[in-house]
Motif scaffolding. Structure first.
Motif, PDB file in Angstrom:
ATOM      1  N   ARG A  24      -9.016   1.361 -11.457  1.00  8.84           N
ATOM      2  CA  ARG A  24      -8.858   1.737 -10.043  1.00  8.84           C
ATOM      3  C   ARG A  24      -8.626   0.489  -9.201  1.00  8.84           C
ATOM      4  NH1 ARG A  24     -13.312   3.935  -9.809  1.00  8.84           N
ATOM      5  NH2 ARG A  24     -12.709   6.094 -10.181  1.00  8.84           N
ATOM      6  N   ARG A  25      -7.715   0.600  -8.265  1.00  7.68           N
ATOM      7  CA  ARG A  25      -7.467  -0.476  -7.296  1.00  7.68           C
ATOM      8  C   ARG A  25      -8.641  -0.523  -6.333  1.00  7.68           C
ATOM      9  NH1 ARG A  25      -6.938  -4.458  -4.295  1.00  7.68           N
ATOM     10  NH2 ARG A  25      -5.108  -4.878  -3.017  1.00  7.68           N
ATOM     11  N   VAL A  26      -9.343  -1.641  -6.293  1.00 11.27           N
ATOM     12  CA  VAL A  26     -10.498  -1.747  -5.398  1.00 11.27           C
ATOM     13  C   VAL A  26      -9.996  -2.036  -3.988  1.00 11.27           C
ATOM     14  CG1 VAL A  26     -12.052  -2.476  -7.248  1.00 11.27           C
ATOM     15  CG2 VAL A  26     -10.837  -4.205  -5.927  1.00 11.27           C
ATOM     16  N   PRO A  27     -10.794  -1.659  -2.970  1.00 12.14           N
ATOM     17  CA  PRO A  27     -10.361  -1.926  -1.591  1.00 12.14           C
ATOM     18  C   PRO A  27     -10.108  -3.418  -1.367  1.00 12.14           C
ATOM     19  CG  PRO A  27     -12.227  -0.439  -1.621  1.00 12.14           C
ATOM     20  CD  PRO A  27     -12.051  -0.929  -3.028  1.00 12.14           C
ATOM     21  N   HIS A  28      -9.189  -3.702  -0.453  1.00 12.14           N
ATOM     22  CA  HIS A  28      -8.925  -5.091  -0.086  1.00 12.14           C
ATOM     23  C   HIS A  28     -10.175  -5.703   0.527  1.00 12.14           C
ATOM     24  CE1 HIS A  28      -4.800  -3.996  -0.834  1.00 12.14           C
ATOM     25  NE2 HIS A  28      -4.827  -3.091   0.107  1.00 12.14           N
TER      26      HIS A  28
ATOM     27  N   LYS B 183      -2.264   1.485  -3.077  1.00 13.30           N
ATOM     28  CA  LYS B 183      -3.305   1.792  -2.094  1.00 13.30           C
ATOM     29  C   LYS B 183      -4.686   1.596  -2.729  1.00 13.30           C
ATOM     30  CE  LYS B 183      -0.483   5.342   0.105  1.00 13.30           C
ATOM     31  NZ  LYS B 183      -0.225   6.785   0.218  1.00 13.30           N
ATOM     32  N   PRO B 184      -5.687   1.260  -1.931  1.00 10.59           N
ATOM     33  CA  PRO B 184      -7.043   1.231  -2.469  1.00 10.59           C
ATOM     34  C   PRO B 184      -7.393   2.594  -3.081  1.00 10.59           C
ATOM     35  CG  PRO B 184      -6.985   0.261  -0.279  1.00 10.59           C
ATOM     36  CD  PRO B 184      -5.631   0.860  -0.510  1.00 10.59           C
TER      37      PRO B 184
ATOM     38  N   ALA C 210      -0.972  -4.935  -7.322  1.00 12.13           N
ATOM     39  CA  ALA C 210      -2.102  -4.643  -6.435  1.00 12.13           C
ATOM     40  C   ALA C 210      -1.691  -4.618  -4.973  1.00 12.13           C
ATOM     41  CB  ALA C 210      -3.215  -5.663  -6.655  1.00 12.13           C
TER      42      ALA C 210
ATOM     43  N   ASP D 150       0.817  -1.229   0.000  1.00 18.33           N
ATOM     44  CA  ASP D 150       0.000   0.000   0.000  1.00 18.33           C
ATOM     45  C   ASP D 150       0.848   1.276   0.000  1.00 18.33           C
ATOM     46  OD1 ASP D 150      -2.019  -1.817   0.173  1.00 18.33           O
ATOM     47  OD2 ASP D 150      -2.796  -1.155   2.099  1.00 18.33           O
TER      48      ASP D 150
ATOM     49  N   ASP E 279      -8.823  -7.355  -8.394  1.00 11.81           N
ATOM     50  CA  ASP E 279      -8.314  -6.214  -7.625  1.00 11.81           C
ATOM     51  C   ASP E 279      -8.502  -4.868  -8.319  1.00 11.81           C
ATOM     52  OD1 ASP E 279      -7.434  -7.740  -5.455  1.00 11.81           O
ATOM     53  OD2 ASP E 279      -5.546  -8.224  -6.457  1.00 11.81           O
TER      54      ASP E 279
ATOM     55  N   GLN F 213     -11.212  -4.646   4.014  1.00 15.02           N
ATOM     56  CA  GLN F 213     -11.337  -3.223   4.311  1.00 15.02           C
ATOM     57  C   GLN F 213     -12.774  -2.768   4.130  1.00 15.02           C
ATOM     58  OE1 GLN F 213      -8.326  -1.506   1.771  1.00 15.02           O
ATOM     59  NE2 GLN F 213      -6.875  -1.404   3.454  1.00 15.02           N
TER      60      GLN F 213
END
Length: 215
Positions: free
Chosen positions: A208-212, A142-143, A138, A105, A169, A215
């Motif tokens: 876009r990096r999606v939230p883990h 960061k998300p 990923a 992250d 991700d 999270q």
């Protein structure tokens, strides 16, 4: 390599250069001397577009990685001439950097502009944008971080779109699930202009990096 590029490499590398050796984990805040967001750029050619974007966004840091020595010298030269203290230049394999030297992250964005398309079918496995690479990237993004790819090789663009769309991700920023218009912040490079003159179509992808999951 020109004399100016060689001189910039020799003088500025100790201050602004990074040897990607996989031997230590980098503190990006310490590297740049501020807490600004950091974007990783993989493959920057001669660095003109990188310098232009860094100048346009002084509140964002760019870690630009390539193995092309004249390009490294040229980008360092441009950074010095334009007073761009928000650029650091890495020499070596971006996979080793991501896997061994960056914290989870730690990145706010990833740029891959005009990567080698490896057009022959037997070489497609050498293309950078693959599921395994995206899974690794990923973990370091960061998300909400944006992955921005651009290519003028249409079959590769289609493969990038397919691979990114299928990856759990990442999500496409485009509502229609397709390519993105070229954002204003990405300058038209000389290489790109030559391609457009030849009738090549340039495609941008913004994911876009999606939230883990936790999270």
């Amino acid at each position: 390599m020109t004399a100016g590029q060689a001189d910039a490499l020799q003088r500025l590398w100790p201050q602004w250069g990074l040897d990607i050796d996989g031997q230590h984990v980098i503190d990006l805040e310490e590297m740049f001397g501020n807490g600004n967001p950091v974007v990783l750029e993989i493959g920057f050619g001669m660095g003109e577009a990188t310098a232009q974007m860094a100048a346009g966004h002084p509140d964002a840091n760019v870690l630009a990685v390539d193995v092309h020595t004249p390009g490294q010298g040229n980008l360092l030269n441009l950074a010095e001439q334009n007073g761009l203290s928000n650029i650091r230049v890495g020499n070596g394999d971006a996979i080793i950097l991501l896997r061994e030297m960056l914290r989870p992250d730690s990145l706010d964005g990833l740029r891959v502009y005009f990567p080698d398309p490896w057009p022959k079918k037997r070489h497609h496995k050498r293309r950078l944008i693959q599921p395994e690479f995206l899974s690794l990237a990923a973990t370091r993004l960061k998300p909400g971080a944006i992955v921005h790819c651009a290519t003028d090789w249409e079959p590769y663009a289609e493969q990038m779109l397919e691979v990114l769309t299928a990856h759990p991700d990442f999500e496409n920023t485009q509502a229609d699930g397709g390519f993105a218009p070229r954002p204003e912040f990405r300058p038209l490079t000389r290489f790109e202009g030559q391609g457009l003159d030849k009738g090549h179509v340039v495609n941008d992808l913004l994911f876009r990096r999606v939230p883990h999951q936790d999270q």
